[in-house]
Design an enzyme around this catalytic site. Sequence first.
Site, PDB file in Angstrom:
ATOM      1  N   LYS A  87     -12.419   0.113  -0.018  1.00  0.00           N
ATOM      2  CA  LYS A  87     -11.544   0.810  -0.966  1.00  0.00           C
ATOM      3  C   LYS A  87     -12.221   0.836  -2.330  1.00  0.00           C
ATOM      4  O   LYS A  87     -13.072   1.676  -2.562  1.00  0.00           O
ATOM      5  CB  LYS A  87     -10.168   0.145  -0.983  1.00  0.00           C
ATOM      6  CG  LYS A  87      -9.424   0.338   0.361  1.00  0.00           C
ATOM      7  CD  LYS A  87      -8.047  -0.237   0.345  1.00  0.00           C
ATOM      8  CE  LYS A  87      -7.268   0.145   1.597  1.00  0.00           C
ATOM      9  NZ  LYS A  87      -7.877  -0.335   2.863  1.00  0.00           N
ATOM     10  N   SER A 116       0.787  -1.229   0.000  1.00  0.00           N
ATOM     11  CA  SER A 116       0.000   0.000   0.000  1.00  0.00           C
ATOM     12  C   SER A 116       0.817   1.276   0.000  1.00  0.00           C
ATOM     13  O   SER A 116       0.299   2.333  -0.368  1.00  0.00           O
ATOM     14  CB  SER A 116      -0.941   0.005   1.208  1.00  0.00           C
ATOM     15  OG  SER A 116      -0.216  -0.073   2.421  1.00  0.00           O
ATOM     16  N   HIS A 139      -5.599  -3.631  -1.798  1.00  0.00           N
ATOM     17  CA  HIS A 139      -5.405  -2.644  -2.856  1.00  0.00           C
ATOM     18  C   HIS A 139      -5.370  -3.272  -4.245  1.00  0.00           C
ATOM     19  O   HIS A 139      -5.102  -2.578  -5.231  1.00  0.00           O
ATOM     20  CB  HIS A 139      -4.121  -1.858  -2.602  1.00  0.00           C
ATOM     21  CG  HIS A 139      -4.227  -0.887  -1.468  1.00  0.00           C
ATOM     22  ND1 HIS A 139      -4.710   0.389  -1.616  1.00  0.00           N
ATOM     23  CD2 HIS A 139      -3.932  -1.030  -0.152  1.00  0.00           C
ATOM     24  CE1 HIS A 139      -4.692   1.012  -0.446  1.00  0.00           C
ATOM     25  NE2 HIS A 139      -4.215   0.170   0.455  1.00  0.00           N
TER      26      HIS A 139
END
Length: 389
Positions: free
Chosen positions: A237, A178, A206
């Site tokens: 996310k 990340s 991610h």
Amino acid sequence: MNFLEEKVNALKEAGIYRELPINDTPIDAIIELNGKKVINLCSNNYLGFANHKRLIEASKKALDQYGVGAGAVRTIVGNMRIHEALEETIAKFKKEEAALVYQSGFLCNLGVIQAVTTEKDLILSDELNHASIIDGVKLSKADKAVYKHSNMADLERLLIEKRSQYEQVLIITDGVFSMDGDLAKLPEIVKLAKQYNALTYVDDAHGSGVLGEHGRGTVDHFHLHGQVDFIIGTLSKAIGVVGGYVCGSKAMKSYLLHRSRPHLFSTSMQPSAAAAIIEAFHMLESSDEYTLKLWDNARYLKSKLQQLGFDIGHSETPITPIMIGDEVKTMAFSKQLLDNGVYVSGIIFPTVSKGKGRIRVMVSALHDKDILDRAVDIIEKTAKSMHIL
């Protein structure tokens, strides 16, 4: 509480104290922060789903049907039909046997790692793994060892030295790291796991919604379906809502429902959130327009920053760090950028190693070229005024 006041004062004196900004608008390309409109370049809302009309409508319908809360843990009366539907949706999308949803991605790592390992096991963890993995490993009774970041020779060294001493060995890695945006060497990790009879665990926070076919994630990107034992993802996310999940075998799900502490001792996800997440996965399944726009914006921004001479590290994903180094200068740069109309958060120790301060730029599908050009212009002028560029 004087000792805490002293610690806070020490942060201020070091120039790394931060005050949380206050956002008064939905998470969009331009937001109103501290009463001022700024370009938002620090959100994890990769695909723009956090304020998408389809997710909002799905959430509203679930509010009317189920109310605002689940009312209990999953093992009592908090297991609503919408939770079951959500897990079936995720498992199908990820092409895995089963999925289990948690209240957050952080809780997912805390809950899974300690549940599936014992004092007879060993955990091998990448040195740059996310804080939630580090804390999850600490909660486990297993022995631990850390291998150098994405260093397969070091990982194999540990396997050679230690594999025979333990019942199970669990190799844990982020799918996308990340802070730097680089990818795990997942094919090599899986190969080593097979060679030394180890289990694999990938936190794809991610990568989910970003990599692979229609955003199916890092495992799909490397064509490794069925070869990774535990696949972790977040729902806060790219999906734009809240929560986390683990995908794997049906036996894994059944066991975690009996032994994973966040499920046993924490109220389950809000039904309105579950409904919005289901809609998000339906949108991903039906179209790749959001992921394509994200990547187009990411490539455009990276190219602009590199042309100006910024060091953007070795990112392989939309995560784009601007490397600064000095922590005080990093925080000062972040503050000045906000004053000038661009919000990008400064990242310093302990989130990254000392001397590795950076501005982490997070582009999304919500941005357009005009907004990105304006942002780059502000970043360039601010950097030059501060002798960073």
